[in-house]
Design an enzyme around this catalytic site. Structure first.
Site, PDB file in Angstrom:
ATOM      1  N   GLU A 319       0.834  -1.195   0.000  1.00  8.45           N
ATOM      2  CA  GLU A 319       0.000   0.000   0.000  1.00  8.45           C
ATOM      3  C   GLU A 319       0.873   1.251   0.000  1.00  8.45           C
ATOM      4  O   GLU A 319       1.800   1.365   0.808  1.00  8.45           O
ATOM      5  CB  GLU A 319      -0.904   0.046   1.237  1.00  8.45           C
ATOM      6  CG  GLU A 319      -1.936  -1.057   1.319  1.00  8.45           C
ATOM      7  CD  GLU A 319      -2.769  -0.989   2.593  1.00  8.45           C
ATOM      8  OE1 GLU A 319      -3.900  -1.492   2.579  1.00  8.45           O
ATOM      9  OE2 GLU A 319      -2.279  -0.434   3.604  1.00  8.45           O
ATOM     10  N   CYS A 320       0.585   2.168  -0.902  1.00  6.76           N
ATOM     11  CA  CYS A 320       1.147   3.515  -0.910  1.00  6.76           C
ATOM     12  C   CYS A 320       2.682   3.508  -0.864  1.00  6.76           C
ATOM     13  O   CYS A 320       3.326   3.322  -1.876  1.00  6.76           O
ATOM     14  CB  CYS A 320       0.560   4.329   0.231  1.00  6.76           C
ATOM     15  SG  CYS A 320       0.683   6.114  -0.012  1.00  6.76           S
ATOM     16  N   GLY A 321       3.286   3.704   0.310  1.00  6.57           N
ATOM     17  CA  GLY A 321       4.737   3.653   0.396  1.00  6.57           C
ATOM     18  C   GLY A 321       5.287   2.319  -0.060  1.00  6.57           C
ATOM     19  O   GLY A 321       6.380   2.247  -0.630  1.00  6.57           O
ATOM     20  N   SER A 419      -1.190  -0.856  -4.366  1.00  8.87           N
ATOM     21  CA  SER A 419      -2.138   0.225  -4.637  1.00  8.87           C
ATOM     22  C   SER A 419      -1.785   1.457  -3.823  1.00  8.87           C
ATOM     23  O   SER A 419      -1.060   1.382  -2.825  1.00  8.87           O
ATOM     24  CB  SER A 419      -3.561  -0.222  -4.299  1.00  8.87           C
ATOM     25  OG  SER A 419      -3.723  -0.325  -2.897  1.00  8.87           O
TER      26      SER A 419
END
EC number: 6.3.5.11
Length: 434
Positions: A319-321, A419
Site C-alpha cells: 500500500e502507498c509507500g 495500490s
C-alpha cells in the site's frame, strides 16, 4: 467500558496533544484504551505513548457502522475507559454521515469539545452553542479551552458558555506544539521528544482540567452488537513477513490482529536490508519512503528477495509507500533517481501535490484481496505522483479517488498487488487470505 469522545470545531485546535495528555493522566488511575476517528495513521502513535496500549481506528467509511461498533466493543474489553479522538471539526467529513458527529451518534458516545481560544474570548460561547444545537441527537457534555492566556481570559471564556459544562483549560505555552510535516504530524518514530511533550502536557491537564468529571461524563451504554468468537486458526500457521521501520509504519492495529488469526507475523526492516527467507506472504504498508531514499536504494538484499519472491508467485500486498518501494525508480525533489525494487515498471516523483481522501474501488480482475466485481472502500494519503507507468494490469477501477493512473489502482504482477489506497481489513468485502 465507559467511553468519551473529544472533538472540536476544526483541525489545529490541539485535539491530538490534549487528548493524549488526558489519556496519560487518566492512565494513572484507570486502564485506558485510545481510539481514533477516521483513517489517520499518525495520531494513534501518540495515544499509544500516552496509554501504553495500541490505539484503534474507527472509520465509518471504510468499516461501516456495525464493524465500528464491534471494534469499539472488542478493543474495549477489560478496559475502564475508552477515549476517542475525533477528526477535523465535529460535523466535517465526506458529509455528516462519515463525520465525528455521526461516529458519536452510532456509538452512543458523549462529546467533550476542545476549543482553541487564542485571539477570542466571549465568542467561544457562540462557537460552543452553535456546535451543541446544530444537531440535537448527540450529547455535548463538556468543553475544555486551549491556549488560555490568563485567568482573566479564562473567566471571559467560561462566563460566555451556556448549557455545556466547562471542565477547565490548557494554558498558552509555546512548548506545547507538535511539529508538522507534509503528511501531517510527525510520527512517533521520527520524534523521540513526543514522550516528553505528552508528559508535560499531562501535567498541565492534571492541574487545570477536571479529570474526575471527564470520567464521570463517559457513557457505558450498551452498543447492542454481538461480538463473534475469534476465528484464530488451530492448525500450523503460515508465516507472513511485514515490513516495519521508520519508512514503513502505516498499519492499522486491527489489520495486524486480523492477520494474526491466520499467520505467524514476522517483521523485517527494508532500511536495515532485512528479509524473511521462508515467508509465504508479504505485506508492505505505507509510511515515509521518500525520507529514506538513500537507505532504501542500498537495501539490495531486501529488494532482490522481494523480486525473487514475486517471480516465484508468493502473494505480496503493498500500500502507498509499499507501492513506491516496489516501483522501478523514485525521483526526489532534486530530480535525482533512486533505484527501488523494480517489480513494477513505474517511476514515481516523491514530492508533488498532496492527494488525500476516501476511495471506492471496484475489483475488475481476480486477485487475492477482493473478489472480482466486489466494491471496497479505502483512503489515499500521499504527496507522490507516478510520472511513468508502463504496466497494463490493474485489479481495481477507481470509482471514487485518484488511484495510480487513469482511475486505476492495484497494479498487478504475478501474485503481487500494490495500490495507493489503504484498506481496512474488517471490511466484509475483503478476503484477506493471502
Amino acid at each position: 467500558m465507559k467511553r468519551i469522545l473529544l472533538s472540536s470545531d476544526r483541525s489545529g485546535s490541539g485535539k491530538t496533544l490534549i487528548t493524549s495528555a488526558i489519556m496519560r493522566a487518566l492512565s494513572k488511575k484507570y486502564k485506558v484504551r485510545g481510539f481514533k476517528a477516521g483513517p489517520d495513521f499518525i495520531d494513534p502513535g501518540y495515544h499509544k505513548i500516552a496509554t501504553g496500549f495500541p490505539s484503534i481506528n474507527l472509520d465509518l467509511w471504510m468499516m461501516g457502522k456495525n464493524n465500528v461498533k464491534r471494534s469499539l466493543a472488542k478493543y474495549g474489553k477489560e478496559f475502564d475507559i475508552g477515549i476517542i479522538e475525533g477528526v477535523m471539526g465535529l460535523y466535517d467529513g465526506v458529509d455528516t454521515l462519515y463525520s465525528t458527529y455521526e461516529l458519536a451518534k452510532v456509538t452512543k458516545t458523549p462529546i467533550i469539545l476542545i476549543i482553541n481560544c487564542s485571539n477570542i474570548g466571549s465568542t467561544v460561547g457562540a462557537i460552543v452553542k452553535g456546535l451543541k444545537y446544530y444537531r440535537s441527537d448527540v450529547s455535548i457534555r463538556g468543553v475544555i479551552f486551549n491556549k488560555i492566556a490568563s485567568e482573566t481570559h479564562y473567566n471571559y471564556c467560561r462566563n460566555a458558555v451556556e448549557d455545556v459544562e466547562v471542565l477547565g483549560y490548557v494554558p498558552f505555552d509555546k512548548n506545547l506544539e507538535i511539529k508538522s510535516r507534509h503528511l501531517g504530524l510527525v510520527t512517533v518514530e521520527d520524534n523521540r521528544e513526543v514522550q516528553n511533550l505528552i508528559r508535560y502536557a499531562s501535567e498541565l491537564v492534571e492541574k487545570y482540567v477536571d479529570l474526575d468529571k471527564i470520567y464521570e461524563m463517559a457513557s457505558d451504554e450498551d452498543l447492542e452488537i454481538d461480538l463473534p468468537e475469534d476465528n484464530e486458526s488451530n492448525g500450523v500457521k503460515r508465516k507472513m513477513a511485514i515490513a516495519y521501520d521508520p519508512a514503513f509504519s502505516f498499519y492499522y492495529q486491527e489489520n495486524l490482529d486480523i492477520l494474526k488469526n491466520k499467520y505467524e507475523l514476522e517483521f523485517f526492516s527494508p532500511l536495515n536490508n532485512e528479509y524473511v527467507e521462508d515467508a509465504e506472504a508479504i505485506y508492505i504498508g505505507g509510511g515515509y519512503p521518500e525520507l529514506h531514499l538513500n537507505e532504501l536504494e542500498k537495501s539490495t538484499r531486501t529488494k532482490k528477495w522481494l523480486k525473487n519472491m514475486s517471480y516465484a508467485g508468493v502473494k505480496i500486498y503493498a500500500e502507498c509507500g509499499g507501492l513506491m518501494y516496489l516501483s522501478k525508480n523514485l525521483i526526489d525533489e532534486n530530480n535525482k533517481n533512486h533505484s527501488m525494487t523494480g517489480i513494477f515498471d513505474i517511476d514515481i516523483k516523491t514530492k508533488d501535490k498532496l492527494t488525500i481522501g476516501y476511495t471506492e474501488l471496484e475489483a475488475v480482475k481476480e486477485n487475492f484481496i477482493v473478489n472480482k466485481n466486489n466494491v471496497v472502500r479505502g483512503h489515499e494519503f500521499h504527496v507522490s505522483k507516478p510520472i511513468s507507468v508502463n504496466e497494463k494490469e490493474f485489479v481495481f477501477k477507481v470509482r471514487i479517488g485518484k488511484g495510480i493512473i487513469n482511475k486505476l489502482d492495484g497494479v498487478k504482477s504475478n501474485n503481487t498487488v500494490a495500490s495507493y489506497s489503504h484498506l481496512h481489513f474488517s471490511n466484509f468485502q475483503l478476503r484477506i487470505v493471502f
